[in-house]
Design an enzyme around this catalytic site. Structure first.
Site, PDB file in Angstrom:
ATOM      1  N   ASP A 169      -0.867  -9.825  20.275  1.00  0.00           N
ATOM      2  CA  ASP A 169       0.310  -8.973  20.095  1.00  0.00           C
ATOM      3  C   ASP A 169       0.498  -8.090  21.330  1.00  0.00           C
ATOM      4  OD1 ASP A 169       2.504  -7.752  18.964  1.00  0.00           O
ATOM      5  OD2 ASP A 169       1.348  -6.407  17.684  1.00  0.00           O
ATOM      6  N   LEU A 170       0.795  -8.719  22.453  1.00  0.00           N
ATOM      7  CA  LEU A 170       0.949  -7.986  23.705  1.00  0.00           C
ATOM      8  C   LEU A 170       2.296  -7.265  23.702  1.00  0.00           C
ATOM      9  CD1 LEU A 170      -0.334  -7.347  26.430  1.00  0.00           C
ATOM     10  CD2 LEU A 170       0.856  -9.332  27.373  1.00  0.00           C
TER      11      LEU A 170
END
Length: 242
Positions: A169-170
């Site tokens: 989940d950048l």
């Protein structure tokens, strides 16, 4: 180096870094116990259930794992148990320990725990807190995001991608900035992969969507696409080749 030790607590199985703390018990994972000691610095709700606590090893972040989306209404904080090594807390603890061993800027893991509930489990993770840090989202909101910072972000991501570190989940909330540099946090579901252009570019695209959603284009106009994002990609590619 992390000295990983496993203990069976009264409430669940605990994995901790004995090089930083000699002993961890179930009370470490209960915010109200820290409050009773006057060591609960802050507590926030939301999906993660995050608390800032003052531990013997220093200020730390206690996070309770919770599901997101529609499935949260059914399962909340419960996950299917498929083995101790595959619990989300143990996997994130060990991944952070390995990334830190490689010299990557992540919050050092202190302890994790999972608690069995029949075929399912709940889990928690404690990491040392990055001091005096703001998220990239906060820097964008206060007008401190620019091409220079964008380039530093590109360099940060390239360092992780060179090692095959994939972040699930950048986004701008998971990049921290302080006087010492930039850090990447929240490696839930992250893993080490064979470096590949496909997943690396998908990681970058996710970050770009996050910045746009938070108003980067609205705040900067054409500057975002003409200067900020190109500066990030240019430094990313330069660092990736280094």
């Amino acid at each position: 180096m992390t000295e990983q030790r496993v203990e069976e607590g009264a409430g669940g199985t605990i994995l901790f870094d004995a090089a930083r703390v000699p002993q961890v018990d179930d009370d470490w994972f209960l915010p109200h116990r820290w409050r009773e000691r006057g060591a609960l610095r802050a507590q926030a709700g939301g999906r993660g259930g995050v608390a800032i606590i003052d531990t013997p090893a220093g200020e730390a972040v206690l996070r309770h794992y919770r599901r997101g989306g529609m499935v949260a209404r059914l399962l909340g904080d419960r996950y299917l148990f498929t083995g101790a090594q595959r619990t989300r807390s143990a996997r994130e603890f060990r991944l952070l320990a390995e990334l830190a061993r490689r010299g990557l800027p992540v919050p050092p893991p202190l302890a994790s725990r999972y608690v069995r509930h029949g075929l399912r489990y709940s889990a928690d993770l404690i990491t040392l807190r990055i001091p005096d840090a703001a998220t990239l989202a906060e820097r964008l909101a206060d007008g401190a995001f620019n091409a220079g910072l964008a380039g530093r972000v590109g360099d940060l991501i390239a360092r992780f991608h060179r090692e095959g570190a994939w972040h699930a989940d950048l986004n701008a909330h998971n990049i921290l900035v302080n006087g010492d540099g930039l850090f990447l946090i929240d490696f839930d579901r992250g893993r080490l992969r064979v470096p590949s252009t496909g997943w690396q570019r998908a990681n970058l695209a996710r970050l770009k969507r996050s910045l746009v959603k938070l108003g980067a284009r609205d705040a900067a106009g054409d500057t975002f696409d003409a200067e900020w994002w190109p500066a990030l990609i240019e430094q990313y590619e330069r660092s990736l080749r280094a």
